[in-house]
Design an enzyme around this catalytic site. Sequence first.
Site, PDB file in Angstrom:
ATOM      1  N   ASP A   1       4.101  -4.719  -7.573  1.00 42.77           N
ATOM      2  CA  ASP A   1       3.526  -3.436  -7.158  1.00 42.77           C
ATOM      3  C   ASP A   1       4.132  -2.272  -7.927  1.00 42.77           C
ATOM      4  O   ASP A   1       3.619  -1.151  -7.854  1.00 42.77           O
ATOM      5  CB  ASP A   1       3.703  -3.222  -5.654  1.00 42.77           C
ATOM      6  N   ASN A   2       5.207  -2.514  -8.672  1.00 42.17           N
ATOM      7  CA  ASN A   2       5.826  -1.481  -9.500  1.00 42.17           C
ATOM      8  C   ASN A   2       5.565  -1.716 -10.985  1.00 42.17           C
ATOM      9  O   ASN A   2       6.294  -1.208 -11.836  1.00 42.17           O
ATOM     10  CB  ASN A   2       7.333  -1.427  -9.246  1.00 42.17           C
TER      11      ASN A   2
ATOM     12  N   GLY B   1       0.836  -1.194   0.000  1.00 37.95           N
ATOM     13  CA  GLY B   1       0.000   0.000   0.000  1.00 37.95           C
ATOM     14  C   GLY B   1       0.869   1.241   0.000  1.00 37.95           C
ATOM     15  O   GLY B   1       2.097   1.179   0.130  1.00 37.95           O
TER      16      GLY B   1
ATOM     17  N   GLY C   1       6.996   7.422   6.632  1.00 36.46           N
ATOM     18  CA  GLY C   1       6.247   7.977   5.514  1.00 36.46           C
ATOM     19  C   GLY C   1       6.896   9.168   4.832  1.00 36.46           C
ATOM     20  O   GLY C   1       6.276   9.825   3.996  1.00 36.46           O
TER      21      GLY C   1
END
Length: 444
Positions: A221-222, A68, A99
Site C-alpha cells: 500500500d506504500n 484504505g 483519523g
Amino acid sequence: MQQTTYTKLPQIFYSYVRPMAIEPKTIIWNEQLAKQLNIAPQNFFNPATETIAQSYMGHQFGHLTMLGDGRAILLGEAEGQDVQLKGSGRTPYSRGGDGQAGLGPMLREYIISEAMHGLGIPTTRSLAVLATGREVVRDTIQQGAAVVRTAASHIRVGTFQFARHYGELADVQALADYAIKRHYPQATSYLEFFNAVMTAQAKLVAQWQGVGFVHGVMNTDNTSIAGETIDYGPCAFLDVYQHDAVFSSIDTNGRYSYHNQPQIIGWNLARFVECLLPLFAEDEQQALALAQQAINAYGPTYEAAWLDVFRAKIGLPQADAAFIHALLNIMEAEQRDFTETFRALTLQDASLCTTERMTQWYKAWASQVTEEGLAKMKQANPAFIARNYLVERAITDMELMGDDTSLQQLLTQLKNPYAYSAEQLAYKLPDDERGRGFVTYCGT
C-alpha cells in the site's frame, strides 16, 4: 482546485467523506510548490468539490490486510496533481482509529519529502503543515496536525490488490486504464503498463540506495504506481553505513532494512503482476508465461539502475559491481559515514586513507577517475542530507517551544543539497551522534 478525476472510477474504489471540522493554523507553507500548482494560502480546499477517501489493501510485513485512507481525504486536483489532506479525521477505513495525526510525524513528512525533492528523487510533496487545535492521544498527548500532500496520484499496488480481491475483472481493467491514461499514456498494452511501473520502481529504489535512504515500511500500500516515494513514516537516512540498518521500531526482523529494499520492491511488483495477470491474455497459460517473463526482468533492470547510480557516485562509468561493493564493505567494516565518505571522494580528500584497505581502494580509484567523472560526482553525491539529529532537533523545537528557527534553516539547506559550499560542507555527523541508536515510529 478541481474535482478529482478519481471519481470517474467505479465507486468501489472510494467513499465520499468530508474532513473533520477544524480551524487550521498554518505552521509551514510551501510557497514554491504553491506557485507551481497555482494555489493560494488557505485556498487548497474548495467546499464545492466532493472529497473522498480511497480504498485499498496492503501486504503489511507480508500479511494482506484491508486498508484504505484511514486518516486522509483527497481534496481534488491542481495542475494534474492530487491534493490530499492527511490527518483529516475519521473515514470509513479508519478501523477504530481517530483519523488524526500529531505534529511531529507531519513535520517529519514535510521535511523528508522536501529533502527527497531537493535530491532529485521522485516523491510526493508537502504543501503545508497545519495545526488542528486538537489534542491527539498516542503514547503521549500530542498537538494535533495535518499535512497537505501532493502526488502524481495516490494509486498504489494495494489499490490493484483491492480491485482483484473485492471487485470484478472489469474493475481491475477500469483502474488499469485510468492509471495508464494518467501516468503511462505511451503504454499500448497492460504488459507495457506493468513494465513501465516496474522500471520506474527499480530506478526509484536504486536512487534511494544511492543516498542511503531507508523507507522503513515498504508495504504494497506504500508502493506508488506513479513511481514516487510515498508515505513517510519510520524513514531516515543512513549515517554510519550499515547494510542491514533499520529505523522502524516495529521492524524487528529487518524486512525493510536498507539492503532488503531492492528485494522487497521486487516482491511487491510480483503482487502487482498477479493483479494484472487476467489482462495480459485470455489464455491463462499464456498470461502466466507473459507475467513470469515480465517479473523476471526486474532483477536485471534494478541491477542496471543501481550500477548507473553508484558508477556516478564514484565517477567511474565502467566500474563493475565488485569494485563498488569493495568500497561499501570497507565503509561498513570501518564504520564510515555514508554521505561523508562519498563527499570526501568527490573532493579527492586523501584523508580518507586511514587504513590499508581504504588506501589501496582509493589508489585504484584515483588512478582511473577523470575530471569529467569528478564533475559528475558532484551531481551524484550530496554535500548535505536530512541528518537524523537535524530532523529531530527541528521537530523538537517546534513541538516544545514553537520555535521554527532550526526547521527553516534545515529546509533552506535541503533545497540545494548538491551545492559544495562551505556552509553545506560544515554539516558533518557530530561525534556524539555517531553510533547512536535511532528509530522512528509508524502510524503516529
